[in-house]
Design an enzyme around this catalytic site. Structure first.
Site, short mmCIF file in Angstrom:
data_model
loop_
_atom_site.label_atom_id
_atom_site.label_comp_id
_atom_site.label_asym_id
_atom_site.label_seq_id
_atom_site.Cartn_x
_atom_site.Cartn_y
_atom_site.Cartn_z
CE LYS A 61 -3.66 -42.12 -19.64
NZ LYS A 61 -2.39 -42.48 -20.30
CB SER A 86 -0.68 -39.10 -21.24
OG SER A 86 -0.77 -40.49 -21.38
CB SER A 127 1.77 -42.38 -20.76
OG SER A 127 1.87 -41.27 -21.60
#
Ligand code: GLN
Length: 475
Positions: free
Chosen positions: A77, A152, A176
């Protein structure tokens, strides 16, 4: 054979047997990333570095060396620092930021032989639930591109679901990892707070943030988790004690699964409820005892989360001032100008909203009414989970109240998206491990995820319970 659809275990077996090289698997992954560019899962693709790492892995394997992820293409990420590779947090502010060091977890991945293929797209600074708040482009859902990927860590989940990585790291402050895993039909583990070092993770809300894996199976999550967990002096909250308090469960006989009624409100949609109840029945039929329990403070959790996380975010994000990190607005005459213009230009609307909310709940006159009360609620929530889990191996509930929704549907009402976090945020507040695994589909074929919540440092209990389900349930 479509290489990009293999699990990590299948890939490792094929590479160990000499049927496939890491260079081939990495090439196939990079080709797939190009094919899927329109999904928006990546911010940066590291083609050259990845191919070089794959060749090193092949050479090591040929020399007889072995490592847990030797030659496995994975994604990271974009809020996790990678030395020499841009780490943007999907923000204009850090658009050109190249960290001089690797996050602890990235070091661990590299030591384990993993091949990092790129950095995944996300909501700006990890604030959001749909990956629509990326400053660059949104992430599309891997099953239906008109829908959100969740967030997210939407890029990580979409990448894993669409064959653009065998596993990916995400971060989870309020859901997330789990919610995008659920929306894309893959498996995601949020570890116990303090089990994985946050050193090198760009901070959102430091008392809640955790890094964890998203992969195609619970076993693949386990493989990545075992690599990234562990004590690190570089994170003052990192746990130095025993991280393996869980059990490797192989039989459901005598096991106790808790169902907390607050996680099944009347308003819970039919298909989600049905799928999760069916999964619970699977455990029951396998010999587990289903125990009714309760988290009495459940109703406080969402407000408590948005107060605490925004308060911490407002403090953490004050470091982006146009001086020390990231970009600086042009044409500034005074230092105030630098702060004001840089922050106005380079933060997106959602991030600004969180900072304003955070500054508000911390300001004098409101501190006691909001922040202090939220801190007290946090203690109650923790206690309720401890009590519920003292009597069972895990709690089962839906990961999210709905399946992936159409992109843009929350545009007019940002608070509507906050409501979707209702089942995931209590877990972060309590600091517990939780996992999302696919347990069905709605009438549009969109995946439904169930959440397993466990005791501190009992990740293995959750992983093995999910594994039993994956192997035994006809989905
Ligand atoms: N959706 C939640 C939020 O917007 C959680 C985000 C996260 O876990 N990083 O805050």
């Amino acid at each position: 054979m479509d290489v990009t659809k293999l699990t990590i275990k299948q890939l490792m077996d094929a590479m160990d047997a000499g049927e496939l090289s890491s260079a081939e698997a990495t090439r196939a992954t990079l080709d797939r990333i190009k094919e899927c560019e329109d999904l928006g899962a990546y911010v940066t693709v590291c083609e050259k570095e990845a191919m070089a790492a794959a060749e090193r892995a092949d050479k090591a394997r040929a020399e007889g060396r072995r490592a847990p992820l030797l030659g496995v293409p994975v994604a990271v990420k974009d809020n996790i620092c990678t030395e020499g590779v841009r780490t943007t947090c999907a923000s204009r502010f850090l658009e050109n930021y190249v960290p001089p060091y690797d996050a602890f977890v990235v070091k661990k991945l590299k030591e384990a032989g993993a091949v990092i293929v790129g950095k995944t797209n996300m909501d700006e600074f990890a604030m959001g639930s749909g990956s629509e708040y990326s400053a660059f482009y949104r992430v599309k859902n891997a099953i239906d591109p008109e829908r959100v990927a969740g967030g997210s860590s939407g890029g990580s989940a979409c990448a894993v679901a669409s064959g653009q990585a065998f596993a990916a790291l995400g971060s989870d402050t309020g859901g997330s990892i789990r919610q995008p895993a659920s929306f894309n039909g893959v498996t995601g583990l949020k570890p116990t707070y303090s089990a994985v070092s946050r050193n090198g993770l760009v901070a959102f809300a430091s008392s809640l943030d955790q890094i964890g894996p998203i992969a195609r199976t619970a076993d693949d999550c386990r493989r990545v988790y075992n690599v990234i967990k562990g004590h690190d002096a570089g994170d003052s909250t990192s746990y130095a004690g025993d991280l393996d308090m869980g059990e490797h469960i192989t039989s459901l006989k005598g096991r106790r699964i808790g169902i907390a009624r607050e996680f099944f409100p009347d308003a819970l949609g039919g298909k989600v409820r049905e799928a999760v109840e069916k999964a619970i029945k699977f455990y029951e039929d396998g010999g587990a005892e289903i125990v009714e329990t309760s988290i009495g403070s459940f109703d406080m959790a969402l407000a408590c989360y948005y107060i605490i996380s925004s308060a911490e975010a407002s403090s953490n994000l004050s470091r982006y001032d146009g001086v020390k990190y990231g970009r600086r607005a042009e044409g500034c005459k005074t230092i105030d100008d630098v702060y004001y213009k840089s922050r106005t230009q380079f933060f997106g609307a959602e991030v600004k909203r969180r900072m304003m909310l955070g500054n508000f709940v911390l300001s004098s006159g409101y501190y006691d009414a909001f922040y202090l009360r939220a801190s007290k609620a946090r203690t109650l929530i923790k206690r309720d989970f401890e009590a519920a889990l003292s009597d069972c191996d895990a709690l089962i509930c839906p990961t999210a109240p709905t399946t992936a929704y159409k992109s843009g549907s929350n545009a007019e009402d940002p608070a509507a998206a906050y409501l979707g976090d209702v089942f995931t945020v209590p877990v972060n507040i309590a600091g517990l491990p939780a996992l999302s695994v696919k347990c069905g589909e709605d009438s549009d074929g969109l995946p439904i995820g169930m959440q397993l919540i466990g005791r501190q440092y009992c990740e293995e209990t959750l992983l093995s319970l999910a594994e039993i389900y994956e192997k035994g349930a006809a989905k």
